[in-house]
Each structure stands twice: as structure tokens, then as C-alpha cells.
Scaffold this motif. Sequence first.
Motif, PDB file in Angstrom:
ATOM      1  N   THR A 340      20.677 -22.434   6.031  1.00  0.00           N
ATOM      2  CA  THR A 340      20.268 -21.350   5.137  1.00  0.00           C
ATOM      3  C   THR A 340      21.437 -20.794   4.348  1.00  0.00           C
ATOM      4  OG1 THR A 340      18.590 -20.801   6.801  1.00  0.00           O
ATOM      5  CG2 THR A 340      18.913 -19.217   5.028  1.00  0.00           C
ATOM      6  N   ASN A 345      17.687 -19.286  -0.529  1.00  0.00           N
ATOM      7  CA  ASN A 345      16.428 -18.887  -1.159  1.00  0.00           C
ATOM      8  C   ASN A 345      15.194 -19.450  -0.454  1.00  0.00           C
ATOM      9  OD1 ASN A 345      17.577 -17.322  -3.218  1.00  0.00           O
ATOM     10  ND2 ASN A 345      18.011 -19.152  -4.441  1.00  0.00           N
ATOM     11  N   HIS A 346      15.403 -20.330   0.528  1.00  0.00           N
ATOM     12  CA  HIS A 346      14.273 -20.940   1.245  1.00  0.00           C
ATOM     13  C   HIS A 346      14.099 -20.360   2.650  1.00  0.00           C
ATOM     14  CE1 HIS A 346      13.681 -24.036  -1.834  1.00  0.00           C
ATOM     15  NE2 HIS A 346      15.005 -24.156  -1.880  1.00  0.00           N
ATOM     16  N   GLU A 404      17.209  -8.382   2.580  1.00  0.00           N
ATOM     17  CA  GLU A 404      16.944  -8.791   1.202  1.00  0.00           C
ATOM     18  C   GLU A 404      15.786  -7.996   0.596  1.00  0.00           C
ATOM     19  OE1 GLU A 404      18.671 -10.731  -0.670  1.00  0.00           O
ATOM     20  OE2 GLU A 404      20.082 -11.342   0.902  1.00  0.00           O
ATOM     21  N   ASP A 463       9.076 -14.463  -2.414  1.00  0.00           N
ATOM     22  CA  ASP A 463      10.521 -14.699  -2.401  1.00  0.00           C
ATOM     23  C   ASP A 463      11.166 -13.943  -3.564  1.00  0.00           C
ATOM     24  OD1 ASP A 463      10.409 -16.454  -0.224  1.00  0.00           O
ATOM     25  OD2 ASP A 463       9.884 -18.132  -1.519  1.00  0.00           O
ATOM     26  N   ASP A 464      11.891 -12.878  -3.223  1.00  0.00           N
ATOM     27  CA  ASP A 464      12.592 -12.083  -4.228  1.00  0.00           C
ATOM     28  C   ASP A 464      13.826 -11.494  -3.558  1.00  0.00           C
ATOM     29  OD1 ASP A 464      13.419 -10.613  -6.361  1.00  0.00           O
ATOM     30  OD2 ASP A 464      11.862  -9.073  -6.185  1.00  0.00           O
ATOM     31  N   PHE A 465      14.970 -12.134  -3.722  1.00  0.00           N
ATOM     32  CA  PHE A 465      16.168 -11.790  -2.963  1.00  0.00           C
ATOM     33  C   PHE A 465      17.239 -11.195  -3.881  1.00  0.00           C
ATOM     34  CE2 PHE A 465      14.552 -15.802  -0.797  1.00  0.00           C
ATOM     35  CZ  PHE A 465      13.696 -15.097   0.038  1.00  0.00           C
ATOM     36  N   LEU A 468      21.021 -11.477  -2.614  1.00  0.00           N
ATOM     37  CA  LEU A 468      21.574 -12.814  -2.811  1.00  0.00           C
ATOM     38  C   LEU A 468      21.886 -13.079  -4.278  1.00  0.00           C
ATOM     39  CD1 LEU A 468      19.390 -15.036  -0.452  1.00  0.00           C
ATOM     40  CD2 LEU A 468      21.868 -14.733  -0.330  1.00  0.00           C
ATOM     41  N   GLN A 469      21.014 -12.603  -5.160  1.00  0.00           N
ATOM     42  CA  GLN A 469      21.248 -12.795  -6.582  1.00  0.00           C
ATOM     43  C   GLN A 469      22.533 -12.105  -7.018  1.00  0.00           C
ATOM     44  OE1 GLN A 469      17.647 -11.345  -8.374  1.00  0.00           O
ATOM     45  NE2 GLN A 469      16.419 -13.110  -7.726  1.00  0.00           N
ATOM     46  N   ASN A 472      25.371 -14.247  -6.053  1.00  0.00           N
ATOM     47  CA  ASN A 472      25.387 -15.569  -6.690  1.00  0.00           C
ATOM     48  C   ASN A 472      25.636 -15.515  -8.194  1.00  0.00           C
ATOM     49  OD1 ASN A 472      24.869 -16.888  -4.278  1.00  0.00           O
ATOM     50  ND2 ASN A 472      22.635 -16.803  -4.550  1.00  0.00           N
TER      51      ASN A 472
END
Length: 475
Positions: A340, A345-346, A404, A463-465, A468-469, A472
Motif C-alpha cells: 500500500t 490509492n487502492h 484520509e 476513494d477520496d484521499f 495523500l494528494q 503526492n
Amino acid sequence: MDEDDVTVPFLQQESINNASASSGSDEPHSGSCASPEPTDRIRIYKSRWYILLTFSLLSLAQAAIWNTWGPLAQSGYDIFGWQNKDIALLTNWGPISYIVADIPFSWMMDVKGCRLACVITAFFCFAGTGLRCITLKKPYSTWLINIGQAINGAAGPVVMAAPPVLSSIWFPSHQRFTATAITSLAAVFGSTISPLIGPLIVQTNTTNISTSVIKPQVIVSIEEEKSEMNALLRLEFIFCAVVFIMVLVYFPDKPPSPPSASAAAPRLEFKNGFFRLIKNQRFWLVCLVYGVVSGITNGWLSVLYINLKPLNISQYDAGMMIFYGGCFGCLGAFAVARLTDVLANHMRKFILALNSLSVFSLIWFQLIFMEFLHVDLVSVYASVVISLTLLMSGIPLLFELSCEVAFPVAEGITNGILTMASNIATLLFLGILMIPNISTSWMNWVMLVSDCITIPALLTLKDDFSRLQLDNVEI
């Protein structure tokens, strides 16, 4: 001391500001344990590994103490004259004390810092195990053991909720899942080795109809059993004393500079963050899943010996099932966490796959328990171990997933509420067992049906992180 030193570019700084602005009228703050003050320098410190080791040992100790008595149920019957409801109460002190201490410790981690929270937690483990060593004479021993379990249970909020907090403030984003996995699984490993160590040290005075294929039953006198019990309690006390000293010597609130852009981003003020979580539907879906995967599973495991008595499974074999399941679960969780870190994102899809597979293994176990399939020790071992491996492998991902969906709410209150849901589930599960003359067959149905419920919850979750965005953003 520094391993790496990277300047945060303008684009990342702008993303940090945008994340703060997205909170609307809620005022962010930067003085919490979960959010080092914004800076233009990103640094990674080698001392993070000492923090990881110390906290992992603390988690291991607290969880092992909590799970002392379920695997030693037969010894409790022999030495103290306890019944099933007494064993359930001792185990239930964990979630009872947790619920009382959760919000204060969550506030402490986010507002006052991680050092104070961890020092108090280590002291609770030290004091709780010390009380149990005073005497084994009835009825004083029962009172002291219960008080010790309650004090140790109050250490649970930091042990369970702090892993994603520490990984956020000490580790870079590409190591965060792995760090969370190690610290959170230390508690799993603690509750896993206690069913092995306890029965290995404390032999029982009475025999079971079953003969273990791994370890023959040994019958000892009551005095020998008491002596061995005393040795186990003192061993746990010494271990907690060493961990307490390690925390006192070095455990700062946070590193001088943050390890990632999201760590530098301000979090919401505690009160605003709390009310924002209450209104966050995605967060409550994660709470539902974690409450089943962690809470009900912990309750089911803590009394596994009582559950398996109708199948004539020995105390030792029940402990070994938990041990093997926990070991494979830790290895699986570590592997999934490393994967992970690359495919962050998964994470929801990984959790969904693990929970779906665990449903089939629990169905297999239930069919054996109901004797629709042939009852043999190897099959019971396999079904329990596979179920635990699959369920435990997703626990670290659920911690990170909650952070998240809640961001920019601070990690302390986020995981404080998340783990409270788990402890409420454990409390309710073990509370049913305290009903006089109740059977044990209901436990397996609750475990199976609850696991099935997690599937539609995970399918509903989007899925809305955003955290993490933020990490990244391209340099």
C-alpha cells in the motif's frame, strides 16, 4: 541525525494552505502532536526508529496484559474459583476503561503532545501489573487483579489510537503505512503471544478431555500452579518496568521538522475537529468496518478457549490457534502495508478483498463447530488461523483510511473515536457472555454476520484521499 533534507517547493506550500482553507470556518491550529508547525524544510530523522521500537514494546505490553486471563481461564477456575463471567469481566475491563479514558487521551495527544500521553500510558501498564503481584490470596487477589486490569485498560486509547499519529509526525509518506502497520500490529502481537506464554508457564491442575497434538496435558498441584502464576505476573511486571524507563528516557512530542507536507499542514482545533467527525458519513463507515474487524474479533479471540470447550479443544491448543493466526496476520499486514505504500490509492480495495475472503473462512469454521463437517483439530486450527490472518492484515489500512477520510481533522481524535467504536463492540460482545447460563454458540454467528456487514459498507465508501494528494504533489 538527519537522513534526508528536502526543501518543500512553493507548489506544496500552496497545497498546504489550500488544505487548511478547505475546512471552511473551522480554525486550524498547529500546536498539536499530530501536526508539526509548518516549515519550508522537510527532514527525516533516524531517531524515528527508536520511537517506533519504544512505542511498539509499549503496545505489545499493554495488549499482552489485557489478554492474560482469557487464555488462562482454566487456571483461573483452579486458583481463584472463578467462573466464565469472571473471565469475561477481566477481559471487559479493557473496553470499559478505554471508553472512559478515550476522549481525554485523544485531547492530550492532539493538544498537549505525544510524550505526556505515552508517559502516562507506560505508567498505567507499570502500575496495573504491579498491583497483580502483591498477593494471590483470595479474595484480595481477585480485587487487585480487577483493579490492575482496569488501570491497564485505561492505557488502551494511546496504544490503539497513536500509531497513525506517530507515523504521520515521524515518517515520510512513502513509509507511513509500514510504520502504522508495525506499531499497530505490536498490540496484535502482544495479545497473540500471551495465549502462548501464559499456558506455557502456567500448567493446569485439571485435565481436559482432549489431548493436544502439540503439547501433552500436564497435571500439577494447586500450589505449583499458583507458583507458576506468580512467576508469570512478575515477568510481565518487569517487562512493563523496562518499557516505562525507555519512554521516560527519550520520547519527544515530535521531531524538530516535519517529515512530509501533510505533517506540516495545520489540523483543525480539537473541538471543531470533533464535531466535524460526527458529521462525516464516510468516517462512520470506516468506524463500522473497524469495529467489526478489531472489536468483535478481539472479543471472540479473548474467550476462544471458552468457545471451543464444547469441541473438547484444550486451553493450550486454543492459545496456539491465536498465536499462529496473530503471527501470520502480522506478516500479512506488514506485506499489505508495504504494498500500500506503493499503491496507496487502492487501500479500500485491499481491505474489501481481505474481508470478503475472511467470510468464507468463518463459514468453514462455523460448519465445523456445528458438526456439519468432520470435527478434527487440524481443521479447527486451519479455519481459525486463516480467518485471523485475513482480518488482521487489513487493520493498519483501516487506521490510515480513517485519517484520509477525516483530514484535516487531527489524527489523535480521529483514531480515538475509531478505536472507541472497536472497544464498544468488544464490550457488547463480552457483556453478552456475562449473562448467567448463556451458551457460547451465538459468538460464532455474531462473528460471521458482522464480517458480512462490512462488505456493503466498503463497497459504499468512495476513494477520496486528500492527505495523500497533498503528499503526492509533484516537485
